[in-house]
Design a protein around this motif. Structure first.
Motif, mmCIF file in Angstrom:
data_model
loop_
_atom_site.group_PDB
_atom_site.id
_atom_site.type_symbol
_atom_site.label_atom_id
_atom_site.label_comp_id
_atom_site.label_asym_id
_atom_site.label_seq_id
_atom_site.Cartn_x
_atom_site.Cartn_y
_atom_site.Cartn_z
ATOM 1 N N GLY A 259 0.778 -1.221 -0.153
ATOM 2 C CA GLY A 259 -0.074 0.128 0.025
ATOM 3 C C GLY A 259 0.854 1.344 -0.038
ATOM 4 O O GLY A 259 0.130 2.205 0.110
ATOM 5 N N ASN A 260 2.165 1.151 -0.054
ATOM 6 C CA ASN A 260 3.065 2.135 -0.161
ATOM 7 C C ASN A 260 2.776 2.975 1.146
ATOM 8 O O ASN A 260 2.862 4.490 1.257
ATOM 9 N N THR A 261 2.340 2.224 2.288
ATOM 10 C CA THR A 261 2.598 3.171 3.527
ATOM 11 C C THR A 261 3.701 3.101 4.449
ATOM 12 O O THR A 261 3.978 3.709 5.471
ATOM 13 N N LEU A 262 4.615 1.904 4.232
ATOM 14 C CA LEU A 262 5.818 1.878 5.003
ATOM 15 C C LEU A 262 7.032 1.686 3.826
ATOM 16 O O LEU A 262 6.754 1.151 3.001
ATOM 17 N N TYR A 263 8.070 2.391 4.210
ATOM 18 C CA TYR A 263 9.286 2.333 3.446
ATOM 19 C C TYR A 263 10.404 1.945 4.068
ATOM 20 O O TYR A 263 10.684 1.994 5.298
ATOM 21 N N LEU A 264 11.236 0.963 3.457
ATOM 22 C CA LEU A 264 12.485 0.336 3.983
ATOM 23 C C LEU A 264 13.488 1.570 3.936
ATOM 24 O O LEU A 264 14.411 1.757 2.942
ATOM 25 N N PHE A 265 13.306 2.578 4.656
ATOM 26 C CA PHE A 265 14.218 3.793 4.953
ATOM 27 C C PHE A 265 14.027 4.316 6.285
ATOM 28 O O PHE A 265 13.010 4.512 6.644
#
Length: 725
Positions: free
Chosen positions: A331-337
């Motif tokens: 859902g593009n709500t969490l990013y590996l950053f």
């Protein structure tokens, strides 16, 4: 097409289908000088626009040029290239065998004039399905020209020639059902054509490829020119303007103090997985600066990366909008950053709602979906950058994720030897701990042993450091360097130290390494900057490591630095952690020790001594291995127990409760006896008496435990485990 001009003129004179109610205009755009590594070229697009929308049929243009710049008869001499690039009207195609236009012909009209012509291939009904090639009031690229210079310093003097019958040479598209039928359904000639040559003014492309072409732009280039640094390092020493400037991976640029570099369209620094561009600025840069930094992709093993923004001032919201290749959930709500959170001892995963600013000098874990670059925008860091570090948290309390805040390389030894930094870094871990893509085989450790005065780390490189207290670490302008090296992902850098690496692996191909350095800077105790503990100070469940020989505090070392004389005297205790039932192999993975130095691995439980120079040590333990005490490393000829050598008649045993160590049998040469504890520290040293039946060593002052006795007569060595109760 030999008589094309004659036929076309006749057609014009006899035609009654003329359009005078619309005007078409031809212009030049994107004029520039380019170089292919050997020759200079003039390149430009020829544009077309019209007061009334239409689809072009056939046409012909004439171009005058300077023979001083290009020579004569440039078509016949192979110095003219007339092309139809992708995106141009003439370059459009409906498929491999269905181009919209055909018969692209160039001829020398005179010795200083060239003609360019084309014909329609598909009928108007087909062209109308591709509105992208319709001529409108917005200028569109019709074709592209590329002319080889004879003398790049001469004025090209390129312009349309349109006198008399050479004007109005364009027709609207012919009809037909498929292929254009210009016989039965001809197009119409368009009159009142306009030709504008002002666009031939050059936008010079200044290229540096270990030398400038066509010349040095310092203080000369204008706001319409491009600067490309392809290879090598350049210095901007005078106030300079340009449209844009690009620094390729491996190249570098310096802006001197007091100098202003002005860019209309900005500066872009590029990188690849193995090479990075570099910017050192002590002056002023006007215009946007973007660093396209390579970031490793995500993977089940060997993925992710540690980075820091090489530029300051960008917020995460803008950053993530510009970088759709950051790994995210469905859902593009969490990013590996995200950074390393000291309060939890874990990495943060930023949410799409995160609005925090990205801080240069603070490290972030990141990953891309495509093993490509992430784009950072912001201000170039020129002064000292202080990064706060903390010794706190529930786990990894002394460890902090930081990084090189400059868009240039950073000198490692300058950073480690900085007076402030040396006082802040934990004495056991004075070094830079870099992630090589797979932490399971250990971290890449840069300290004073593994680097030299020229070792550098890449722009925006993230790494871990261990600190002894809450403080700040300094990154100073004097640490900045140009370079073209890789990041930590490909591994470590060797130096001229005497070095030995032991490698432990198992049947699952899991690997662990431990390193030893021998030099004049080191002691048997802790040498800050030379010794380095494993990440976290405690070895993993599968690991090989060592402990300090003196002042040991049970810290597991990834790197131990020792005096050179350790290569001829003494033993070094090894720690091995591994599960029972798996075949283990220990071998020399890397060494620059003298070929006269033999390395032995001693297993005191099995009473074996394995020469690692010629064979691997292989064992399948029946119980789990953990800690030190069983395995040792020794150098030169070492024997364990009774073997065929100068000491094969000796018997070694202990007397209790007398607490004496007995060495039964005669020695014929001067022989030294050294008793080591499990940490390799020499506890007792005695010279044995020759030609007597026995020698004894008083152990009454020693604690009960396991010790190693080593006998040496300068030719042979004898090592035996003894237990003192």
């Amino acid at each position: 097409m030999k008589n094309f001009r004659y036929i076309l003129i006749l057609a014009i004179l006899s035609s009654t289908n003329l359009i005078s109610g619309q005007d078409i205009t031809f212009t030049f755009a994107n004029a520039q000088i380019t170089n292919d590594g050997t020759d200079d070229f003039y390149e430009a697009d020829i544009m077309i626009e019209s007061t009334t929308d239409f689809y072009v049929g056939s046409g012909q243009l004439y171009l005058d040029y300077s023979t001083a710049a290009f020579g004569t008869n440039i078509s016949a001499n192979g110095n003219m290239e007339y092309s139809q690039p992708a995106g141009s009207i003439l370059g459009f195609s409906f498929g491999l065998f269905s181009p919209a236009y055909k018969d692209f012909v160039q001829n020398d009209n005179t010795s200083s004039r060239v003609s360019l012509s084309f014909q329609q291939n598909l009928a108007l009904v087909a062209l109308e399905t591709a509105p992208v090639i319709q001529v409108t009031s917005t200028p569109k690229v019709l074709l592209h020209i590329k002319m080889r210079y004879a003398d790049v310093l001469e004025d090209p003097a390129i312009c349309f020639f349109s006198d008399g019958v050479f004007q109005d040479q364009f027709f609207t598209a012919c009809g037909g059902a498929g292929i254009a039928d210009c016989t039965n359904s001809p197009g119409t000639q368009i009159t009142n054509d306009t030709y504008d040559c002002s666009g031939t003014a050059l936008s010079t492309a200044y290229i540096y490829n270990n030398g400038w072409t066509p010349s040095d732009p310092n203080g000369v280039s204008t706001a319409s020119d491009d600067i490309n640094i392809v290879a090598g390092n350049v210095t901007i020493s005078s106030n300079t303007s340009c449209d844009n400037i690009t620094i390729s991976a491996g190249a570098g640029i310096m802006v001197n103090n007091g100098v202003t570099l002005t860019t209309a369209s900005g500066m872009v620094l590029e990188s690849t997985s193995t090479s990075y561009s570099s910017l050192i600025s002590d002056g002023t840069i006007t215009g946007t600066v973007t660093y396209e930094r390579h970031v490793n992709q995500t993977a089940s093993t060997g993925g992710n990366d540690l980075i820091t923004p090489p530029l300051s001032g960008q917020g995460f919201t803008d950053f993530i909008a510009n970088n759709t290749n950051v790994v995210s959930n469905a859902g593009n709500t969490l990013y590996l950053f995200g950074p390393f959170d000291k309060t939890s001892g874990t990495y943060v995963t930023y949410a799409s709602t995160e609005s925090a600013a990205l801080t240069s000098g603070v490290g972030y874990r990141a990953a891309t979906t495509d093993n490509a670059t992430l784009s950072f925008d912001g201000t170039v860091n020129q002064g000292t950058v202080n990064t706060a570090v903390f010794n706190s948290g529930p786990s990894f309390s002394e460890w902090n994720l930081i990084g090189n805040p400059y868009p240039s390389y950073l000198n490692v030894q300058n950073f480690l030897n900085n007076t402030n930094n040396m006082s802040v870094l934990d004495a056991t871990n004075v070094g830079i701990y870099g992630y090589d893509g797979d932490a399971s085989d250990g971290w890449v450790i840069y300290n004073l042993n593994t680097t030299d005065a020229n070792t550098i780390i890449t722009p925006g490189q993230g790494f871990f450091v261990a600190v002894s207290s809450n403080a700040s670490l300094e990154f100073t302008p004097s640490m900045r360097r140009h370079g073209d090296s890789d990041d930590f992902i490909t591994g470590r850098q060797m130096t001229s130290n005497q070095h030995l690496r032991l490698q432990l692996n198992n049947s699952s191909d899991t690997i662990s390494n431990t390193d030893f350095y021998f030099n004049l800077n080191s002691t048997n105790a802790l040498d800050p900057g030379y010794d380095a503990a494993v990440f976290g100070n405690t070895a993993d469940d599968f690991a090989i490591y060592s402990h300090l020989l003196e002042e040991n505090q049970d810290i597991d070392l990834a790197i131990q630095s020792l005096p050179v004389d350790r290569l001829t005297d003494g033993i070094i205790p090894l720690g091995i952690n591994a599960n029972a039932g798996q075949q283990l192999t220990i071998r020399i993975a890397n060494s620059n020790l003298s070929e006269n130095v033999d390395v032995y691995l001693i297993d005191t439980q099995e009473n074996t001594s394995t020469p690692l120079n010629t064979q691997d040590f292989v064992i399948t333990p029946v119980e789990d291995l953990s800690g030190t005490g069983r395995f040792y490393m020794a150098f030169n000829e070492v024997t364990l127990g009774t073997t065929d050598n100068d000491f094969n008649t000796l018997k070694v045993y202990t007397l209790n409760p007398q607490r004496k160590l007995m060495i039964k049998g005669q020695v014929d040469q001067q022989t030294s006896a050294v008793l080591y504890d499990v940490n390799g520290r020499a506890i007792l040293t005695e010279d044995l008496k020759t030609r007597v039946n026995s020698n004894e060593m008083d152990t009454s002052g020693l604690q009960s435990g396991v010790y190693m006795l080593q006998l040496s007569n300068g030719v042979s060595y004898y090592t035996k485990k003894v237990i003192i109760d």
